[in-house]
Design an enzyme around this catalytic site. Sequence first.
Site, PDB file in Angstrom:
ATOM      1  CG  ASP A   1     -26.156  -2.993  16.202  1.00  0.00           C
ATOM      2  OD1 ASP A   1     -27.194  -3.653  16.336  1.00  0.00           O
ATOM      3  OD2 ASP A   1     -25.024  -3.466  16.390  1.00  0.00           O
TER       4      ASP A   1
ATOM      5  CD  GLU B   1     -27.963  -8.400  14.320  1.00  0.00           C
ATOM      6  OE1 GLU B   1     -28.299  -7.241  14.620  1.00  0.00           O
ATOM      7  OE2 GLU B   1     -28.012  -9.340  15.139  1.00  0.00           O
TER       8      GLU B   1
ATOM      9  NE  ARG C   1     -23.664 -13.107  26.152  1.00  0.00           N
ATOM     10  CZ  ARG C   1     -24.094 -13.176  24.909  1.00  0.00           C
ATOM     11  NH1 ARG C   1     -25.222 -13.804  24.632  1.00  0.00           N
ATOM     12  NH2 ARG C   1     -23.410 -12.633  23.919  1.00  0.00           N
TER      13      ARG C   1
ATOM     14  CD1 TRP D   1     -22.269  -8.447  24.889  1.00  0.00           C
ATOM     15  CD2 TRP D   1     -22.243  -9.583  26.812  1.00  0.00           C
ATOM     16  NE1 TRP D   1     -21.137  -9.219  24.890  1.00  0.00           N
ATOM     17  CE2 TRP D   1     -21.095  -9.941  26.063  1.00  0.00           C
ATOM     18  CE3 TRP D   1     -22.448 -10.184  28.057  1.00  0.00           C
ATOM     19  CZ2 TRP D   1     -20.155 -10.840  26.527  1.00  0.00           C
ATOM     20  CZ3 TRP D   1     -21.510 -11.090  28.515  1.00  0.00           C
ATOM     21  CH2 TRP D   1     -20.375 -11.413  27.742  1.00  0.00           C
TER      22      TRP D   1
END
Length: 384
Positions: free
Chosen positions: A275, A166, A104, A358
């Site tokens: 989640d 995860e 990112r 996000w």
Amino acid sequence: ERLKNAEREPQNWLTYGGGYASNRYTSLKEITPQNVGNLEHQWVLQGQVLGAWQSTPLVVDGVMYVTERPNDVLALDAKTGRVFWLYRYTNSPDQRVCCGANNRGVAILGDTLFMGTLDAHLVAIDAKTGRAIWNTTVADPKLGYSVTMAPLVIKDKVVIGVGGGEYGIRGFVAAYDVHTGKEVWKFHTIPAPGEPGAETWSGDAWQHGGGSVWVTGSYDPELNLTYWGVGNPGPDWNSEQRPGDNLYTDSVVALDPDTGKLKWHFQFTPNDNYDYDSVQVPVLVDVPWQGKPAKLMLWANRNGFFYVLDRVTGKFARGAPFTKVNWASGLDPNGRPIQTPQPPGEVTWPGNQGGTNWYTPSWSPRTQLFYFSAWEGYASVYRH
């Protein structure tokens, strides 16, 4: 310091969020509703790899620094698109990355760029030549650790978080010396026995509790606090395996950037079964609240609720759903959700992508409005 006063340079973009407050607002006025229809295509950069671009470019004095997957950095002439240099990092074959080989962006301090890598390294790069200056191991990629977020430079430190929730990691935020790459401090987002918050975990579940930090945080120079959103607990979608609130997952943590010590926290989704990562960007605003000047934090959370927090103390000020929500009937006076779990197989709103994710929000001091991506979607939860 230049980064501290980024809003004074609207022609530049010096951090992932546009400035330490992460409001992604520019005071540039050249583009208006009247002339926006006259914009024309000037140049295009052809991607060299397949897949999505999730990078936010930095622009510093006419030079654009942008990353493309998996871990390439390009320096461009922002006016013409001409490539000055390309830095290509070769990842370890041991890398294990959830949800795409994304990067990112980078951070900058002076003439040095900083990039996290998919095999959990932190690299310093000469912004003028594109050559690596130092390379530090952040964590072991064999254990599922990775870095996909853009770092944040605070004073003489570069701060990053790790992905891998995860894969059974124990998440953390860490700071490194900008000159040497040496680790200065580390804050684990999952407390060990004896540490504050450990009572919210059962047995040895904390050892693989997740709590990854994979989106860039914010910083208040006046308070000297840096704020980071923490992801979901592990194992995901199975809260019965980890009784308790599971701090500091699905929370925002306020840290002292000099020491890494926790100053306060606020948990959005205790014992998360859905989640609902809380890695959204903390947006810092100074506006009147209940008739008095206030230092606030605005947060559109993946769980479907929009929050206003006091960023000095972490105290809950206000919360309300911004999309359809049925996993909770509301928030109590302290901001804790009043959970209403749906029967197995029934639809839960929002779904496993949340009401937002996000994707970076914005705050406009001109309109006094908060802007973010949102949608209505559902999923079904099954328990064995």
